[in-house]
Design a protein around this motif. Structure first.
Motif, PDB file in Angstrom:
ATOM      1  N   GLU A   1       0.840  -1.198   0.000  1.00 37.03           N
ATOM      2  CA  GLU A   1       0.000   0.000   0.000  1.00 37.03           C
ATOM      3  C   GLU A   1       0.876   1.251   0.000  1.00 37.03           C
ATOM      4  O   GLU A   1       0.510   2.281  -0.571  1.00 37.03           O
TER       5      GLU A   1
ATOM      6  N   LEU B   1       0.443   4.298  -2.544  1.00 38.82           N
ATOM      7  CA  LEU B   1       0.134   5.636  -2.036  1.00 38.82           C
ATOM      8  C   LEU B   1       1.193   6.653  -2.446  1.00 38.82           C
ATOM      9  O   LEU B   1       0.880   7.835  -2.650  1.00 38.82           O
TER      10      LEU B   1
ATOM     11  N   SER C   1      -0.049   3.837  -9.973  1.00 42.33           N
ATOM     12  CA  SER C   1      -0.689   3.558  -8.685  1.00 42.33           C
ATOM     13  C   SER C   1      -1.698   2.414  -8.824  1.00 42.33           C
ATOM     14  O   SER C   1      -1.719   1.488  -8.019  1.00 42.33           O
TER      15      SER C   1
ATOM     16  N   PRO D   1      -6.936   2.643  -6.457  1.00 40.17           N
ATOM     17  CA  PRO D   1      -7.228   3.955  -7.063  1.00 40.17           C
ATOM     18  C   PRO D   1      -8.294   3.937  -8.154  1.00 40.17           C
ATOM     19  O   PRO D   1      -8.791   5.005  -8.532  1.00 40.17           O
TER      20      PRO D   1
ATOM     21  N   PHE E   1     -13.375   6.196  -0.209  1.00 36.03           N
ATOM     22  CA  PHE E   1     -12.687   4.989   0.254  1.00 36.03           C
ATOM     23  C   PHE E   1     -13.219   4.529   1.608  1.00 36.03           C
ATOM     24  O   PHE E   1     -13.225   3.332   1.907  1.00 36.03           O
TER      25      PHE E   1
ATOM     26  N   TYR F   1      -5.327  -1.889   4.923  1.00 42.95           N
ATOM     27  CA  TYR F   1      -6.214  -1.147   4.019  1.00 42.95           C
ATOM     28  C   TYR F   1      -6.456   0.280   4.515  1.00 42.95           C
ATOM     29  O   TYR F   1      -6.799   1.168   3.738  1.00 42.95           O
TER      30      TYR F   1
ATOM     31  N   SER G   1      -4.667   4.064   3.273  1.00 43.60           N
ATOM     32  CA  SER G   1      -5.118   5.030   2.257  1.00 43.60           C
ATOM     33  C   SER G   1      -5.887   6.198   2.876  1.00 43.60           C
ATOM     34  O   SER G   1      -5.623   7.356   2.569  1.00 43.60           O
TER      35      SER G   1
END
Length: 454
Positions: free
Chosen positions: A214, A218, A243, A250, A374, A388, A391
């Motif tokens: 991740e 990011l 990404s 994304p 998100f 997770y 983000s």
């Protein structure tokens, strides 16, 4: 330089920093995820130290950078202790080096016949465990490229491959620190806000410690947003594709750009030409990155594997667990096959509603919309692994929302599922986690409404 930097630090701050370094070392080298009491206790103390260090050194940018880098380097030669996913990363990378397409065969398919295509094949399959080994790879091509790079100089040492993976993730975090701080400055926000992400124990442990990519996804996302803010939208589109090709996350944000491109002569109108080109560049770049692996078999295997996250897997969910219980009451059995099809539709509809109703031509509003979108995804997902949350934590530093920070603290209790032999979740614990999250979210919403009145 480091000696001078730390010598100029007051004794109390120095003690706090040394204490955090020591606890990171314990976390890295002397802790198992089944040791739940020590796991949670150390994490709570680390989180308290993190808040104290950031608050006490807001104007000492260099010191906070040094702490961020050293905290990560402490994990350099540690084998991850909270996740076994890295075994699959190593497997995929070594398979590519041997000329195999990692999307076309499951690791488990080689072992019964005694066919070991790579060094330490049996050890890697045992490490990733049966569930992971029985499925095709779901990691996009940039991930695969990085897995390959991490194994270039270490094809027969798991620790060597781990170090390679970790150095890549640390480099990505440094990139996020640099471009995140610059983007904050461009938005007239304090660049020091980036440390609420970079120094967060959750980020250090889950990304650097447990080797979740991740952090790389990011980095590309923040770099893309930085380029977009500088009006370099063509390059922003290419980096956005990088990404997506690291993690598919994304893709959720694509609808949010529909209001971003405005006609110069009339800012009330959308510049559809630029918008279409932006989407085309992202789409073509993504297809080019997937092209080396492309085949009809790949499409079939990859879509099935990604679909498992909605139709089969369950972990640390919130609204889904409530829907599941309702399903049990009505039918007497788990309705994940039906619920798993309905929830993506709700997510898709919600994100388009956010895209069409919010003023996303404003950059800060755009980032807030990403955060909201998100969050909706996480709250409606059947599976919410701790990493997770990274983000929304990063996106939140560009806003006044604090619930992602609260979530990054309380998420550690999801590891209590590993406190028992069969790894079953205690729904009371999950309920407590989401009670904290929804309370913090409600507090943020009410606070934002109050601020709008003034």
């Amino acid at each position: 330089m480091l000696n001078t930097l730390f010598l100029k630090t007051n004794k109390l701050t120095l003690l706090l920093i040394l204490a955090s370094f020591c606890l990171y070392a314990v976390f890295a080298y002397d802790l198992a995820r089944t040791d739940h009491s020590n796991l949670i206790s150390i994490y709570i103390v680390l989180f308290g130290l993190f808040i104290k260090i950031v608050n006490n050194n807001k104007n000492n940018f260099k010191l906070l950078i040094a702490i961020a880098i050293i905290s990560r380097l402490i994990f350099l030669i540690a084998i991850p202790n909270l996740s076994q996913d890295f075994y699959r990363f190593i497997w995929d990378g070594r398979m590519i080096l041997q000329g195999f397409n990692p999307y076309l065969n499951t690791p488990a398919s080689f072992i019964p016949s005694g066919n070991y295509p790579i060094d330490q094949a049996q050890q890697l399959v045992t490490g990733m465990q049966a569930l992971n080994a029985s499925h095709y790879s779901n990691y996009p091509p940039i991930n695969q490229l990085l897995f390959t790079l991490a194994n270039l100089f270490s094809t027969s040492s798991i620790l060597g491959s781990v170090i390679g993976l970790r150095l890549i993730i640390i480099a990505a975090d440094i990139g996020t620190l640099y471009f995140g701080a610059k983007l904050l400055q461009r938005l007239s926000l304090s660049p020091n806000k980036i440390f609420w992400y970079i120094l967060n124990p959750f980020i250090i442990i889950e990304l650097t410690g447990n080797l979740h990519f991740e952090g790389v996804m990011l980095f590309f996302l923040i770099l893309s947003l930085y380029l977009l803010h500088k009006n370099k939208w063509q390059w922003a589109a290419v980096v956005f594709a990088l990404s997506i090709s690291t993690k598919l996350v994304p893709l959720l944000f694509l609808p949010l750009f529909v209001k971003w491109f405005r006609v110069k002569e009339d800012h009330t109108k959308i510049d559809f030409k630029k918008l279409i080109w932006f989407y085309l560049i992202i789409g073509i770049s993504t297809l080019v990155l997937f092209a080396p692996f492309f085949s009809s078999e790949f499409v079939n295997n990859y879509s099935k594997t990604v679909g498992l996250w909605f139709g089969d897997f369950e972990f640390n969910a919130s609204i889904y667990y409530i829907a599941r219980e309702v399903g049990y009451l009505i039918t007497g059995y788990n309705q994940i096959a039906i619920i798993g099809k309905i929830l993506p539709i709700i997510i898709f509809t919600s994100i388009w509603y956010i895209a069409l109703t919010r003023q996303n031509q404003n950059f800060v509003t755009l980032i807030k919309s990403m955060l909201i979108a998100f969050t909706v995804y996480l709250l409606l997902s059947t599976t919410v692994h701790p990493w997770y949350i990274a983000s929304i934590l990063l996106l939140s530093i560009f806003t006044n929302y604090k619930y992602p920070l609260i979530w990054s603290f309380i998420i550690i209790i999801s590891y209590l599922a590993y406190a028992n032999a069969d790894n079953t979740e205690n729904l009371w614990i999950i309920g407590f986690e989401y009670l904290m999250v929804f309370t913090a979210l409600l507090w943020d919403v009410l606070k934002q409404k109050k601020l709008l009145k003034y």
